[in-house]
Design an enzyme around this catalytic site. Structure first.
Site, PDB file in Angstrom:
ATOM      1  N   LYS A  64       0.825  -1.209   0.000  1.00 27.58           N
ATOM      2  CA  LYS A  64       0.000   0.000   0.000  1.00 27.58           C
ATOM      3  C   LYS A  64       0.863   1.265   0.000  1.00 27.58           C
ATOM      4  CE  LYS A  64      -4.228  -1.957   1.865  1.00 27.58           C
ATOM      5  NZ  LYS A  64      -5.309  -1.899   2.848  1.00 27.58           N
TER       6      LYS A  64
ATOM      7  N   LYS B  85      -4.915 -10.865  -5.888  1.00 24.70           N
ATOM      8  CA  LYS B  85      -6.146 -11.141  -5.151  1.00 24.70           C
ATOM      9  C   LYS B  85      -7.234 -10.128  -5.493  1.00 24.70           C
ATOM     10  CE  LYS B  85      -5.915  -8.596  -0.879  1.00 24.70           C
ATOM     11  NZ  LYS B  85      -6.555  -8.461   0.386  1.00 24.70           N
TER      12      LYS B  85
ATOM     13  N   LYS C 226     -10.880  -4.634  -2.791  1.00 23.45           N
ATOM     14  CA  LYS C 226     -11.685  -3.413  -2.885  1.00 23.45           C
ATOM     15  C   LYS C 226     -10.869  -2.284  -3.485  1.00 23.45           C
ATOM     16  CE  LYS C 226     -13.568  -4.058   1.634  1.00 23.45           C
ATOM     17  NZ  LYS C 226     -12.629  -3.725   2.706  1.00 23.45           N
TER      18      LYS C 226
END
Ligand code: ADP
Ligand code: TRP
Length: 336
Positions: A113, A199, A202
């Site tokens: 991230k 994966k 969201k």
């Protein structure tokens, strides 16, 4: 002896998708009769990435309604909002002070991230696994049911608890209980529809990469029609050269409630033109009852509020006891 306790949570950022359902919520529903469950919306975690204040409260309610719509039963489970229980941030600070920085830099999710956020990485993104450790340790759960991607955070949670016990506990009298991860093989890692090696998430910018639990039949059909496949005829599981094929077959297996063997046999000679409509139909049928229930719950805000109020009371009753125990072990005075 009482039931063992489980605890888990999901961040209320964006719409929940099949990965969240199959990797997490569905497992909570399956085990709820055997455990005392604590399930929460991790809204404080939502601020670790840029967030929209205007949408946060509503998203939090939506996730709560989704838990209930997926079959969480309040006779076995407590549903609450993380930010309604201040003990989470209190314990998080105490744990932050005993956590070595290099443990946090090693977290894969932080690294992934942080790259996306470029130069603007907030300290919250780095410290978020400590907050997660606090979320868990406060409730002294036996097991934490999550998807595979959270395994590292659970190991960190155990390491932090062990360090606190070692530094401040008495021998044979640990302060915090070390929880075990509970990761089911099937559905633990649902992959993106547009790239079978990543994966479903969201935070993927492409809507086509995921099926959201609230997608309309048309959206589901569109996404499956466009999803990535390969030119090979005959569908098989577990071929490392065919990650998309494995992912779509796995989705079909779980959503149609069949065994892997039965699906392997059924699809052995199928082409994509035959399989895609089958998967579409199965996904639409599996999500329909969840969607109907979700809309009914969202239409009754008063009910949802009462669920969360009661959830907060039940959660606080446990969290505050653990927090007091930790503070006392660390030498803090009790408020007069
Ligand atoms: P996301 O990665 O989409 O932002 P979260 O991090 O909020 O989702 O994850 C909430 C829960 O859903 C966690 O238990 C996580 O392990 C599970 N989960 C998320 N994505 C997947 C996936 N693709 N496959 C299986 N489980 C997943
Ligand atoms: N970090 C988890 C995720 O991104 C969400 C989460 C926060 C969580 N606190 C937790 C999961 C405690 C399990 C237990 O998915």
């Amino acid at each position: 002896m009482g039931k063992q306790r489980v605890l888990s949570g999901i961040q209320p950022t964006g719409d929940l998708h099949l990965g969240n359902y199959l990797g997490a919520i569905r497992n909570w529903v399956e085990i709820q009769r055997d455990y005392d469950s604590f399930l929460f919306m991790a809204d404080l975690h939502a601020m670790t990435v840029p967030h929209d204040p205007a949408a946060l409260a509503e998203s939090t309610y939506k996730v709560a309604a989704t838990y209930l719509a997926c079959g969480i039963d309040l006779d076995c489970a407590t549903i609450f909002v993380q930010s309604h229980v201040p003990a989470h941030t209190d314990l998080s600070w105490l744990l932050t002070c005993i956590t070595p920085l290099n443990w946090l830099y090693d977290m894969v999710q932080y690294r992934e991230k942080a790259i996306k956020q470029g130069e603007n990485v907030g300290a919250g993104l780095l410290c978020y696994p400590v907050l997660q450790a606090a979320d868990i340790l406060l409730y002294e759960p036996d097991k934490v049911p999550v998807g595979e991607d959270q395994k590292q955070h659970l190991e960190l949670t155990r390491d932090i608890a062990a360090r606190l016990n070692y530094q401040f506990g008495k021998e044979n009298q640990p302060i915090l209980k070390l929880p075990d991860p509970m990761i089911r093989k099937e559905g633990a890692r649902v992959m993106s529809l547009t790239d079978g090696t990543r994966k479903m998430s969201k935070s993927d910018p492409s809507e086509l990469s995921r099926i959201n639990l609230l997608d309309s039949p048309e959206e589901i059909q569109h996404k499956i029609k466009r999803c990535k496949t390969d030119p090979i005829r005959g569908l098989t599981f577990d071929d490392p050269e065919r990650p998309e094929c494995n992912n779509l077959l796995t989705l079909y297996t779980i959503l149609s409630n069949q065994t892997k063997e039965a699906v392997a046999e059924e699809c052995r000679e199928m082409g994509w033109g035959q399989f895609k409509p089958l998967l579409t139909e199965t996904a639409i049928a599996a999500l329909k009852p969840i969607q109907d229930k979700y809309h009914a719950i969202m239409a009754d805000k008063g009910y949802l509020e009462s669920v969360l109020r009661q959830g907060r009371e039940q959660a606080e009753a446990i969290a505050n006891v653990t927090l007091a125990k930790v503070k006392s072990a660390l030498g803090y005075s009790t408020p007069l």
